[in-house]
Design a protein around this motif. Sequence first.
Motif, PDB file in Angstrom:
ATOM      1  N   ARG A  87      66.610   9.632 -61.089  1.00 25.54           N
ATOM      2  CA  ARG A  87      66.129   9.296 -62.437  1.00 25.54           C
ATOM      3  C   ARG A  87      66.177   7.781 -62.603  1.00 25.54           C
ATOM      4  NH1 ARG A  87      68.926  12.022 -67.656  1.00 25.54           N
ATOM      5  NH2 ARG A  87      70.728  11.030 -66.658  1.00 25.54           N
ATOM      6  N   VAL A  88      65.008   7.204 -62.925  1.00 30.29           N
ATOM      7  CA  VAL A  88      64.893   5.751 -62.975  1.00 30.29           C
ATOM      8  C   VAL A  88      64.120   5.307 -64.207  1.00 30.29           C
ATOM      9  CG1 VAL A  88      64.908   5.654 -60.440  1.00 30.29           C
ATOM     10  CG2 VAL A  88      62.716   5.606 -61.661  1.00 30.29           C
ATOM     11  N   ASP A  89      64.257   4.036 -64.515  1.00 30.97           N
ATOM     12  CA  ASP A  89      63.414   3.388 -65.520  1.00 30.97           C
ATOM     13  C   ASP A  89      62.033   3.198 -64.915  1.00 30.97           C
ATOM     14  OD1 ASP A  89      62.104   0.958 -66.778  1.00 30.97           O
ATOM     15  OD2 ASP A  89      63.858   1.132 -68.086  1.00 30.97           O
ATOM     16  N   ARG A  90      61.002   3.662 -65.593  1.00 29.90           N
ATOM     17  CA  ARG A  90      59.666   3.654 -64.984  1.00 29.90           C
ATOM     18  C   ARG A  90      59.011   2.277 -64.975  1.00 29.90           C
ATOM     19  NH1 ARG A  90      58.519   5.472 -70.275  1.00 29.90           N
ATOM     20  NH2 ARG A  90      56.575   4.603 -71.165  1.00 29.90           N
ATOM     21  N   THR A  91      59.615   1.301 -65.609  1.00 35.94           N
ATOM     22  CA  THR A  91      59.088  -0.064 -65.578  1.00 35.94           C
ATOM     23  C   THR A  91      59.777  -0.905 -64.506  1.00 35.94           C
ATOM     24  OG1 THR A  91      58.527   0.012 -67.932  1.00 35.94           O
ATOM     25  CG2 THR A  91      58.705  -2.164 -66.921  1.00 35.94           C
ATOM     26  N   THR A  92      61.079  -0.737 -64.362  1.00 27.99           N
ATOM     27  CA  THR A  92      61.839  -1.593 -63.445  1.00 27.99           C
ATOM     28  C   THR A  92      62.243  -0.889 -62.149  1.00 27.99           C
ATOM     29  OG1 THR A  92      63.971  -0.958 -64.396  1.00 27.99           O
ATOM     30  CG2 THR A  92      62.801  -2.807 -65.433  1.00 27.99           C
ATOM     31  N   GLY A  93      62.315   0.440 -62.154  1.00 29.83           N
ATOM     32  CA  GLY A  93      62.822   1.180 -61.011  1.00 29.83           C
ATOM     33  C   GLY A  93      64.336   1.223 -60.941  1.00 29.83           C
ATOM     34  N   ARG A  94      65.008   0.658 -61.937  1.00 30.56           N
ATOM     35  CA  ARG A  94      66.473   0.677 -61.939  1.00 30.56           C
ATOM     36  C   ARG A  94      66.992   2.047 -62.362  1.00 30.56           C
ATOM     37  NH1 ARG A  94      66.971  -5.037 -65.189  1.00 30.56           N
ATOM     38  NH2 ARG A  94      66.349  -6.396 -63.455  1.00 30.56           N
ATOM     39  N   ALA A  95      68.246   2.317 -62.024  1.00 25.68           N
ATOM     40  CA  ALA A  95      68.861   3.588 -62.386  1.00 25.68           C
ATOM     41  C   ALA A  95      68.863   3.779 -63.895  1.00 25.68           C
ATOM     42  CB  ALA A  95      70.287   3.637 -61.850  1.00 25.68           C
ATOM     43  N   TRP A  96      68.591   5.007 -64.335  1.00 34.08           N
ATOM     44  CA  TRP A  96      68.671   5.329 -65.759  1.00 34.08           C
ATOM     45  C   TRP A  96      70.134   5.188 -66.200  1.00 34.08           C
ATOM     46  CZ3 TRP A  96      64.815   5.241 -68.882  1.00 34.08           C
ATOM     47  CH2 TRP A  96      64.893   5.823 -70.155  1.00 34.08           C
ATOM     48  N   PRO A  97      70.404   4.560 -67.339  1.00 39.38           N
ATOM     49  CA  PRO A  97      71.785   4.223 -67.709  1.00 39.38           C
ATOM     50  C   PRO A  97      72.743   5.409 -67.765  1.00 39.38           C
ATOM     51  CG  PRO A  97      70.224   3.040 -69.101  1.00 39.38           C
ATOM     52  CD  PRO A  97      69.415   4.009 -68.288  1.00 39.38           C
ATOM     53  N   SER A  98      72.247   6.611 -68.081  1.00 41.49           N
ATOM     54  CA  SER A  98      73.151   7.760 -68.194  1.00 41.49           C
ATOM     55  C   SER A  98      73.212   8.598 -66.927  1.00 41.49           C
ATOM     56  CB  SER A  98      72.728   8.644 -69.379  1.00 41.49           C
ATOM     57  OG  SER A  98      71.386   9.081 -69.227  1.00 41.49           O
ATOM     58  N   ASN A  99      72.715   8.063 -65.801  1.00 42.23           N
ATOM     59  CA  ASN A  99      72.851   8.781 -64.537  1.00 42.23           C
ATOM     60  C   ASN A  99      74.332   8.988 -64.205  1.00 42.23           C
ATOM     61  OD1 ASN A  99      70.131   8.989 -64.120  1.00 42.23           O
ATOM     62  ND2 ASN A  99      70.032   7.570 -62.406  1.00 42.23           N
ATOM     63  N   PRO A 100      74.659  10.046 -63.454  1.00 41.59           N
ATOM     64  CA  PRO A 100      76.078  10.347 -63.212  1.00 41.59           C
ATOM     65  C   PRO A 100      76.818   9.291 -62.399  1.00 41.59           C
ATOM     66  CG  PRO A 100      74.641  11.770 -61.906  1.00 41.59           C
ATOM     67  CD  PRO A 100      73.777  11.069 -62.894  1.00 41.59           C
ATOM     68  N   TYR A 101      76.079   8.536 -61.577  1.00 39.55           N
ATOM     69  CA  TYR A 101      76.727   7.520 -60.740  1.00 39.55           C
ATOM     70  C   TYR A 101      76.198   6.128 -61.092  1.00 39.55           C
ATOM     71  CZ  TYR A 101      77.376  11.918 -58.310  1.00 39.55           C
ATOM     72  OH  TYR A 101      77.661  13.227 -58.018  1.00 39.55           O
ATOM     73  N   ALA A 102      75.863   5.920 -62.349  1.00 37.56           N
ATOM     74  CA  ALA A 102      75.199   4.685 -62.770  1.00 37.56           C
ATOM     75  C   ALA A 102      76.042   3.442 -62.523  1.00 37.56           C
ATOM     76  CB  ALA A 102      74.824   4.770 -64.253  1.00 37.56           C
ATOM     77  N   ARG A 103      77.362   3.583 -62.394  1.00 33.53           N
ATOM     78  CA  ARG A 103      78.232   2.426 -62.189  1.00 33.53           C
ATOM     79  C   ARG A 103      78.657   2.263 -60.735  1.00 33.53           C
ATOM     80  NH1 ARG A 103      82.249   2.466 -67.510  1.00 33.53           N
ATOM     81  NH2 ARG A 103      80.575   2.421 -69.080  1.00 33.53           N
ATOM     82  N   SER A 104      78.056   3.047 -59.839  1.00 37.28           N
ATOM     83  CA  SER A 104      78.418   2.944 -58.422  1.00 37.28           C
ATOM     84  C   SER A 104      78.021   1.588 -57.860  1.00 37.28           C
ATOM     85  CB  SER A 104      77.721   4.056 -57.637  1.00 37.28           C
ATOM     86  OG  SER A 104      77.869   3.875 -56.252  1.00 37.28           O
ATOM     87  N   ALA A 105      78.770   1.132 -56.852  1.00 38.21           N
ATOM     88  CA  ALA A 105      78.422  -0.107 -56.155  1.00 38.21           C
ATOM     89  C   ALA A 105      77.184   0.073 -55.290  1.00 38.21           C
ATOM     90  CB  ALA A 105      79.593  -0.568 -55.292  1.00 38.21           C
TER      91      ALA A 105
END
Length: 396
Positions: free
Chosen positions: A209-227
């Motif tokens: 699950r990603v932001d469709r403009t930037t490709g970054r992880a969606w903020p509420s993904n389960p591992y959003a804070r992973s390194a």
Amino acid sequence: MRRLAVASVLVLPLGLLVAAPTSGSSAAAPVAEHRATSAPAPEVRRAPGLDVRRVAGGLDIPWDVQPVGDGRLLVTERDRARLLLIDADGGQRAVDFPSGSVWRSDETGLMSLAVDPGFAANRRIYTCQGARRSGGRHDIRVVAWRLDADLRRAARFRTLVKGLPTRNGRHGGCRLLILRSGALVIGTGDAAVGRNPRNLRSLGGKTLRVDRTTGRAWPSNPYARSASRRKRLVLTYGHRNVQGLAQRSDGSVWSIEHGSFRDDEVNLLVKGGDYGWHPVPGYNESVPMTDQRLPGRQRGARWRSGRPTIATSGGTFVRGRAWGSLRGTLAVAALAGQRLVFLKFDRRGRFRSARAPQALRRYGRLRSVTSAPNGDLLVTTANGEGRDQVLRVSPR
């Protein structure tokens, strides 16, 4: 152009299409960013007759079809790597698209297509496609494109996600779905590598699950804070080959997955969920699609095909009162099964029944199902050799 009017609907035997209640199939809240605020209208019990009309023909493995307004459709052809525009009157033309940059092998080529909710203003679309890397290597990527005002040319806007694994093109996935929240969900295949589905640093055998403009992880993904950047993208894991994604009216998100020699699956996605595919050592396809012997908790399928598989592919939830008792069902295309199956689930996501209309068992292999703006279904066939079609299915 041919129109077929067929009133009969076949109820499939439960030996072929079975529910899959397992110890991991209920409990935790599913992925649902927007929920319905009012109860649905009482169901009409009668199944409608169906009109099936050919919208376009002469196609070759049309992987996906999406409406873009004014009765026009965009279609991707997997092996030709062409992006086609189908006019409201059935005329078709190729969009100027860099087909030569698409890596094509086995099940991989130009695959899924999504149209931005703001397309009327930004003319943005998204594709999932094979790509060539340096050194003769390959991967699968999700790319954002912008079409010109006349919808004649596609210009690359941004590569959103790259590094989806592939070797020879087998189990390439790859389905795209834009949720009501605006997030882009990507269903991926395991590339026939046994350790990919449960490796959270591999993008294979997952939903992302990603932001469709930037490709970054969606903020509420389960591992959003992973390194690990790749791990941050993961929504669910333990999948074999995700071919379909659909969002229900209550906001829940569902995946449709190819089985091995048994058990195609429909899964209700739970954030961080493990769906139990772990074919190791090597690539051992004798293991269960959802292996409850693995460490931790595995989420059981909400529906499975049993044996043999029918090779389920794309799907969408059916909407509109005219669909009668089929309203709210999940319409799923089947490749090997050569049919369209309407799967009914209750409000808690429990499987209740399956129907396969005779009207859609005469077109060969079916690949994708998309809901048109008026509630009709758009279906692509996958027979190859220029024999494929886009069909419009209407209730009557």
